[in-house]
Scaffold this motif. Structure first.
Motif, PDB file in Angstrom:
ATOM      1  N   ARG A  53       0.860  -1.173   0.006  1.00 13.76           N
ATOM      2  CA  ARG A  53       0.023   0.044  -0.113  1.00 13.76           C
ATOM      3  C   ARG A  53       0.847   1.180   0.052  1.00 13.76           C
ATOM      4  N   GLY A  54       2.094   1.088  -0.340  1.00 12.46           N
ATOM      5  CA  GLY A  54       2.811   2.273  -0.021  1.00 12.46           C
ATOM      6  C   GLY A  54       3.153   2.941   1.140  1.00 12.46           C
ATOM      7  N   LEU A  55       2.996   2.149   2.163  1.00 13.57           N
ATOM      8  CA  LEU A  55       3.209   2.788   3.835  1.00 13.57           C
ATOM      9  C   LEU A  55       4.558   2.312   4.023  1.00 13.57           C
ATOM     10  N   PRO A  56       5.152   2.846   4.950  1.00 14.77           N
ATOM     11  CA  PRO A  56       6.589   2.594   5.473  1.00 14.77           C
ATOM     12  C   PRO A  56       6.419   1.196   6.281  1.00 14.77           C
ATOM     13  N   ALA A  57       7.547   0.529   5.764  1.00 12.44           N
ATOM     14  CA  ALA A  57       7.478  -0.905   6.394  1.00 12.44           C
ATOM     15  C   ALA A  57       7.989  -0.946   7.895  1.00 12.44           C
ATOM     16  N   PRO A  58       7.532  -1.762   8.631  1.00 14.42           N
ATOM     17  CA  PRO A  58       8.238  -2.217   9.754  1.00 14.42           C
ATOM     18  C   PRO A  58       9.592  -2.059   9.949  1.00 14.42           C
ATOM     19  N   ALA A  59      10.432  -1.588  11.005  1.00 14.88           N
ATOM     20  CA  ALA A  59      11.931  -1.445  11.001  1.00 14.88           C
ATOM     21  C   ALA A  59      12.519  -2.936  10.912  1.00 14.88           C
ATOM     22  N   CYS A  60      11.799  -3.734  11.392  1.00 14.71           N
ATOM     23  CA  CYS A  60      12.188  -5.338  11.509  1.00 14.71           C
ATOM     24  C   CYS A  60      10.848  -6.180  11.559  1.00 14.71           C
ATOM     25  N   LEU A  61      11.204  -7.185  10.968  1.00 17.85           N
ATOM     26  CA  LEU A  61      10.192  -8.404  11.242  1.00 17.85           C
ATOM     27  C   LEU A  61      10.963  -9.544  11.957  1.00 17.85           C
ATOM     28  N   ALA A  62      10.208  -9.717  12.997  1.00 15.23           N
ATOM     29  CA  ALA A  62      10.835 -10.668  13.876  1.00 15.23           C
ATOM     30  C   ALA A  62       9.883 -11.846  14.130  1.00 15.23           C
ATOM     31  N   VAL A  63      10.395 -13.050  13.777  1.00 22.79           N
ATOM     32  CA  VAL A  63       9.594 -14.212  14.053  1.00 22.79           C
ATOM     33  C   VAL A  63      10.276 -15.196  15.080  1.00 22.79           C
ATOM     34  N   GLY A  64       9.223 -15.965  15.663  1.00 27.98           N
ATOM     35  CA  GLY A  64       9.730 -17.061  16.650  1.00 27.98           C
ATOM     36  C   GLY A  64       8.940 -18.317  16.417  1.00 27.98           C
ATOM     37  N   ALA A  65       9.849 -19.534  16.523  1.00 27.79           N
ATOM     38  CA  ALA A  65       9.321 -20.691  16.102  1.00 27.79           C
ATOM     39  C   ALA A  65       8.299 -20.825  14.874  1.00 27.79           C
ATOM     40  N   SER A  66       8.707 -20.071  14.034  1.00 31.31           N
ATOM     41  CA  SER A  66       7.834 -20.176  12.703  1.00 31.31           C
ATOM     42  C   SER A  66       8.478 -20.263  11.336  1.00 31.31           C
ATOM     43  N   PRO A  67       7.985 -21.239  10.843  1.00 30.38           N
ATOM     44  CA  PRO A  67       8.666 -21.618   9.613  1.00 30.38           C
ATOM     45  C   PRO A  67       8.172 -20.447   8.182  1.00 30.38           C
ATOM     46  N   PRO A  68       8.916 -20.212   7.388  1.00 29.12           N
ATOM     47  CA  PRO A  68       8.809 -19.354   6.431  1.00 29.12           C
ATOM     48  C   PRO A  68       7.350 -19.590   5.690  1.00 29.12           C
ATOM     49  N   PRO A  69       6.839 -18.769   4.599  1.00 25.88           N
ATOM     50  CA  PRO A  69       5.704 -19.174   3.993  1.00 25.88           C
ATOM     51  C   PRO A  69       5.835 -20.242   3.237  1.00 25.88           C
ATOM     52  N   HIS A  70       7.070 -20.661   2.379  1.00 28.06           N
ATOM     53  CA  HIS A  70       7.135 -21.766   1.680  1.00 28.06           C
ATOM     54  C   HIS A  70       7.449 -23.085   2.506  1.00 28.06           C
ATOM     55  N   ILE A  71       7.365 -23.094   3.704  1.00 32.91           N
ATOM     56  CA  ILE A  71       7.561 -24.542   4.216  1.00 32.91           C
ATOM     57  C   ILE A  71       6.429 -24.514   5.418  1.00 32.91           C
ATOM     58  N   ALA A  72       5.556 -25.830   5.133  1.00 36.13           N
ATOM     59  CA  ALA A  72       4.537 -26.154   5.699  1.00 36.13           C
ATOM     60  C   ALA A  72       4.761 -26.904   6.960  1.00 36.13           C
ATOM     61  N   PRO A  73       4.657 -26.097   8.055  1.00 33.77           N
ATOM     62  CA  PRO A  73       4.755 -27.132   9.167  1.00 33.77           C
ATOM     63  C   PRO A  73       4.069 -28.215   9.400  1.00 33.77           C
ATOM     64  N   PRO A  74       4.296 -29.096  10.453  1.00 35.08           N
ATOM     65  CA  PRO A  74       3.354 -30.210  10.791  1.00 35.08           C
ATOM     66  C   PRO A  74       2.021 -30.059  11.131  1.00 35.08           C
ATOM     67  N   CYS A  75       1.051 -30.759  10.698  1.00 31.89           N
ATOM     68  CA  CYS A  75      -0.274 -30.760  10.933  1.00 31.89           C
ATOM     69  C   CYS A  75      -1.017 -29.471  10.171  1.00 31.89           C
TER      70      CYS A  75
END
Length: 256
Positions: free
Chosen positions: A102-124
Protein backbone atom coordinates in the motif's frame (compact mmCIF):
# COMPACT_ATOMS: atom_id res chain seq x y z
CA UNK A 1 12.23 1.93 1.64
CA UNK A 2 14.15 4.63 3.50
CA UNK A 3 12.72 6.85 6.15
CA UNK A 4 13.90 8.55 9.32
CA UNK A 5 12.50 8.10 12.78
CA UNK A 6 11.69 10.77 15.29
CA UNK A 7 14.42 11.29 17.87
CA UNK A 8 13.49 9.72 21.18
CA UNK A 9 10.39 7.96 19.85
CA UNK A 10 9.76 4.62 21.52
CA UNK A 11 9.42 1.62 19.26
CA UNK A 12 5.97 0.05 19.19
CA UNK A 13 6.27 -3.73 19.21
CA UNK A 14 3.17 -5.47 17.88
CA UNK A 15 2.98 -9.13 18.95
CA UNK A 16 0.96 -11.95 17.39
CA UNK A 17 0.43 -15.27 19.13
CA UNK A 18 0.61 -18.92 18.11
CA UNK A 19 -2.31 -20.96 16.82
CA UNK A 20 -5.14 -21.69 19.24
CA UNK A 21 -4.05 -18.98 21.64
CA UNK A 22 -4.91 -15.51 22.78
CA UNK A 23 -2.33 -12.98 23.91
CA UNK A 24 -1.77 -14.22 27.48
CA UNK A 25 1.66 -15.54 26.50
CA UNK A 26 2.77 -11.92 26.07
CA UNK A 27 1.58 -10.79 29.52
CA UNK A 28 5.14 -10.44 30.83
CA UNK A 29 6.55 -8.84 27.68
CA UNK A 30 5.88 -5.15 28.49
CA UNK A 31 8.22 -5.38 31.49
CA UNK A 32 10.67 -7.87 29.97
CA UNK A 33 11.36 -6.04 26.69
CA UNK A 34 12.94 -3.15 28.59
CA UNK A 35 13.08 0.63 28.04
CA UNK A 36 12.25 2.36 24.79
CA UNK A 37 9.73 -0.30 23.74
CA UNK A 38 5.94 -0.15 23.90
CA UNK A 39 4.64 -3.72 23.64
CA UNK A 40 1.19 -4.16 22.08
CA UNK A 41 -0.13 -7.76 21.95
CA UNK A 42 -2.70 -7.98 19.18
CA UNK A 43 -5.50 -10.55 19.56
CA UNK A 44 -6.86 -12.14 16.44
CA UNK A 45 -10.64 -12.11 15.95
CA UNK A 46 -12.53 -14.79 17.86
CA UNK A 47 -10.60 -14.71 21.13
CA UNK A 48 -10.05 -12.53 24.16
CA UNK A 49 -11.51 -9.07 23.82
CA UNK A 50 -12.48 -9.96 20.24
CA UNK A 51 -14.15 -13.27 21.04
CA UNK A 52 -17.49 -12.20 19.59
CA UNK A 53 -15.96 -11.50 16.17
CA UNK A 54 -15.87 -14.20 13.48
CA UNK A 55 -12.51 -15.96 13.32
CA UNK A 56 -10.41 -15.11 10.28
CA UNK A 57 -9.55 -18.00 7.99
CA UNK A 58 -8.50 -16.02 4.89
CA UNK A 59 -6.00 -13.30 4.08
CA UNK A 60 -8.77 -10.85 3.27
CA UNK A 61 -10.51 -11.40 6.60
CA UNK A 62 -7.24 -11.02 8.50
CA UNK A 63 -6.39 -7.74 6.78
CA UNK A 64 -9.90 -6.40 7.35
CA UNK A 65 -9.57 -7.13 11.06
CA UNK A 66 -5.99 -6.02 11.77
CA UNK A 67 -4.51 -3.80 9.10
CA UNK A 68 -6.22 -0.50 9.96
CA UNK A 69 -4.41 0.40 13.23
CA UNK A 70 -1.07 -0.70 11.82
CA UNK A 71 -1.58 1.46 8.74
CA UNK A 72 -2.26 4.48 10.98
CA UNK A 73 0.98 3.89 12.90
CA UNK A 74 3.00 3.41 9.73
CA UNK A 75 1.55 6.49 8.03
CA UNK A 76 2.42 8.61 11.07
CA UNK A 77 6.10 7.72 10.69
CA UNK A 78 6.49 6.30 14.18
CA UNK A 79 8.90 3.36 14.40
CA UNK A 80 7.39 -0.07 14.84
CA UNK A 81 8.39 -3.73 14.80
CA UNK A 82 6.25 -6.82 14.25
CA UNK A 83 6.86 -10.03 16.20
CA UNK A 84 4.93 -13.20 15.47
CA UNK A 85 5.22 -16.52 17.28
CA UNK A 86 4.52 -19.71 15.30
CA UNK A 87 1.26 -18.87 13.44
CA UNK A 88 1.94 -15.26 14.42
CA UNK A 89 5.02 -15.26 12.20
CA UNK A 90 3.07 -15.71 8.98
CA UNK A 91 0.47 -13.25 10.30
CA UNK A 92 3.18 -10.64 10.91
CA UNK A 93 4.72 -11.25 7.47
CA UNK A 94 1.30 -10.89 5.80
CA UNK A 95 0.59 -7.59 7.54
CA UNK A 96 4.02 -6.22 6.71
CA UNK A 97 3.64 -7.24 3.08
CA UNK A 98 0.22 -5.56 2.88
CA UNK A 99 1.56 -2.33 4.36
CA UNK A 100 4.45 -2.22 1.87
CA UNK A 101 2.09 -3.01 -1.01
CA UNK A 102 0.00 0.00 0.00
CA UNK A 103 3.03 2.28 -0.16
CA UNK A 104 3.25 2.75 3.61
CA UNK A 105 6.51 2.67 5.60
CA UNK A 106 7.51 -0.88 6.40
CA UNK A 107 8.23 -2.09 9.91
CA UNK A 108 11.79 -1.48 10.96
CA UNK A 109 12.17 -5.21 11.51
CA UNK A 110 10.10 -8.37 11.12
CA UNK A 111 10.80 -10.72 14.01
CA UNK A 112 9.49 -14.28 14.01
CA UNK A 113 9.76 -16.99 16.63
CA UNK A 114 9.26 -20.75 16.18
CA UNK A 115 7.75 -19.94 12.80
CA UNK A 116 8.58 -21.55 9.45
CA UNK A 117 8.68 -19.25 6.41
CA UNK A 118 5.75 -19.16 3.98
CA UNK A 119 7.16 -21.78 1.60
CA UNK A 120 7.64 -24.42 4.32
CA UNK A 121 4.52 -26.06 5.74
CA UNK A 122 4.87 -27.05 9.41
CA UNK A 123 3.44 -30.30 10.80
CA UNK A 124 -0.34 -30.65 10.99
CA UNK A 125 -0.86 -28.12 8.23
CA UNK A 126 -2.47 -30.40 5.69
CA UNK A 127 -6.00 -31.38 4.75
CA UNK A 128 -6.51 -33.64 7.78
CA UNK A 129 -7.71 -31.32 10.51
CA UNK A 130 -9.97 -33.83 12.23
CA UNK A 131 -10.41 -33.68 16.00
CA UNK A 132 -8.33 -36.84 16.37
CA UNK A 133 -5.42 -35.42 14.36
CA UNK A 134 -5.48 -32.10 16.19
CA UNK A 135 -5.62 -33.84 19.55
CA UNK A 136 -2.56 -35.93 18.68
CA UNK A 137 -0.75 -32.79 17.55
CA UNK A 138 -1.34 -30.77 20.70
CA UNK A 139 -0.66 -33.81 22.87
CA UNK A 140 2.72 -34.15 21.16
CA UNK A 141 3.44 -30.52 21.99
CA UNK A 142 2.49 -31.09 25.60
CA UNK A 143 -0.35 -28.57 25.57
CA UNK A 144 -3.36 -30.89 25.91
CA UNK A 145 -4.75 -31.50 29.40
CA UNK A 146 -4.85 -35.05 30.61
CA UNK A 147 -7.73 -37.45 31.14
CA UNK A 148 -11.33 -36.32 31.03
CA UNK A 149 -10.33 -32.67 30.61
CA UNK A 150 -9.44 -33.40 26.97
CA UNK A 151 -12.25 -35.91 26.35
CA UNK A 152 -14.76 -35.24 23.55
CA UNK A 153 -17.48 -32.98 24.88
CA UNK A 154 -15.27 -31.32 27.49
CA UNK A 155 -15.05 -27.55 27.60
CA UNK A 156 -11.41 -27.64 26.48
CA UNK A 157 -12.23 -29.97 23.58
CA UNK A 158 -15.17 -27.85 22.40
CA UNK A 159 -13.38 -24.50 22.69
CA UNK A 160 -9.74 -25.12 21.82
CA UNK A 161 -9.89 -27.58 18.93
CA UNK A 162 -12.24 -25.49 16.73
CA UNK A 163 -10.10 -22.42 17.35
CA UNK A 164 -6.93 -24.33 16.51
CA UNK A 165 -8.53 -25.74 13.35
CA UNK A 166 -9.50 -22.29 12.08
CA UNK A 167 -6.05 -20.92 12.91
CA UNK A 168 -4.39 -23.68 10.91
CA UNK A 169 -6.71 -22.92 8.00
CA UNK A 170 -5.70 -19.28 8.27
CA UNK A 171 -2.02 -20.21 8.27
CA UNK A 172 -2.47 -22.32 5.13
CA UNK A 173 -4.33 -19.49 3.39
CA UNK A 174 -1.63 -16.97 4.29
CA UNK A 175 1.16 -19.24 3.06
CA UNK A 176 -0.66 -19.77 -0.24
CA UNK A 177 -1.13 -16.01 -0.70
CA UNK A 178 2.40 -14.97 0.29
CA UNK A 179 3.86 -12.36 -2.03
CA UNK A 180 7.32 -10.95 -2.59
CA UNK A 181 10.18 -10.70 -0.09
CA UNK A 182 10.07 -7.79 2.33
CA UNK A 183 12.50 -4.84 2.12
CA UNK A 184 13.25 -5.12 5.84
CA UNK A 185 15.62 -7.21 7.96
CA UNK A 186 14.23 -10.39 9.49
CA UNK A 187 15.13 -11.68 12.93
CA UNK A 188 14.27 -15.40 13.16
CA UNK A 189 14.34 -16.87 16.65
CA UNK A 190 14.30 -20.56 17.49
CA UNK A 191 14.77 -22.63 20.60
CA UNK A 192 17.06 -25.46 21.62
CA UNK A 193 14.24 -28.00 22.06
CA UNK A 194 11.54 -27.10 19.55
CA UNK A 195 10.05 -30.34 18.14
CA UNK A 196 8.19 -28.46 15.39
CA UNK A 197 10.43 -25.80 13.83
CA UNK A 198 14.14 -26.51 13.48
CA UNK A 199 17.12 -24.38 12.40
CA UNK A 200 16.81 -25.33 8.72
CA UNK A 201 13.26 -24.01 8.55
CA UNK A 202 14.26 -20.72 10.17
CA UNK A 203 17.09 -20.34 7.65
CA UNK A 204 14.38 -20.36 4.97
CA UNK A 205 13.33 -16.84 5.98
CA UNK A 206 16.30 -15.62 3.92
CA UNK A 207 14.07 -16.12 0.88
CA UNK A 208 11.54 -13.62 2.26
CA UNK A 209 13.71 -10.57 2.83
CA UNK A 210 15.82 -8.44 0.54
CA UNK A 211 17.65 -7.30 3.66
CA UNK A 212 19.58 -9.22 6.26
CA UNK A 213 18.45 -12.41 8.01
CA UNK A 214 19.66 -12.73 11.58
CA UNK A 215 19.13 -16.03 13.39
CA UNK A 216 19.17 -16.40 17.15
CA UNK A 217 18.50 -19.33 19.50
CA UNK A 218 17.06 -19.14 23.01
CA UNK A 219 16.40 -21.79 25.66
CA UNK A 220 13.04 -23.52 25.73
CA UNK A 221 10.65 -25.53 23.61
CA UNK A 222 8.16 -24.46 20.92
CA UNK A 223 6.48 -22.09 23.38
CA UNK A 224 9.55 -20.14 24.46
CA UNK A 225 7.44 -17.02 24.00
CA UNK A 226 6.30 -17.63 27.60
CA UNK A 227 9.84 -17.48 28.99
CA UNK A 228 12.15 -14.55 29.74
CA UNK A 229 14.67 -14.89 26.93
CA UNK A 230 12.62 -14.02 23.83
CA UNK A 231 11.26 -10.66 25.09
CA UNK A 232 14.74 -9.60 26.16
CA UNK A 233 16.11 -10.44 22.74
CA UNK A 234 13.31 -8.74 20.84
CA UNK A 235 13.49 -5.72 23.13
CA UNK A 236 17.19 -5.39 22.39
CA UNK A 237 16.44 -5.54 18.66
CA UNK A 238 13.88 -2.77 19.09
CA UNK A 239 16.46 -0.57 20.80
CA UNK A 240 18.81 -1.14 17.85
CA UNK A 241 15.97 0.12 15.65
CA UNK A 242 15.46 3.11 17.93
CA UNK A 243 19.13 4.12 17.68
CA UNK A 244 19.31 3.75 13.93
CA UNK A 245 18.27 6.47 11.56
CA UNK A 246 18.07 4.44 8.35
CA UNK A 247 15.81 1.42 8.46
CA UNK A 248 17.34 -0.94 5.81
CA UNK A 249 20.21 -2.99 7.16
CA UNK A 250 19.82 -1.68 10.68
CA UNK A 251 20.50 -5.03 12.35
CA UNK A 252 23.96 -6.44 11.99
CA UNK A 253 25.08 -9.80 13.22
CA UNK A 254 27.05 -8.32 16.07
CA UNK A 255 24.30 -6.14 17.47
CA UNK A 256 21.84 -8.78 18.62
Amino acid sequence: MRHTMRDGSPVTLYCFAHAGAGVSGFAHWPAATGPGVVTVPVPLPGRGARRREPRATSREALLDALLGPLAEQAADGRPYVLYGHSLGGIVAYTLARALVDRGLPAPACLAVGASPPPHIAPPCHDDDLSDERLLRFVTGLGTAPGGVLAAPGSLWYRSVLPLLRDDLRLAAALRAAAGAPLPVPVLAVGSHSDPVVGPEALDGWARWTTGRLVRRTVPGDHFFVRGPHAPRLIGRACRVVRRTRLVPGLISGGQL
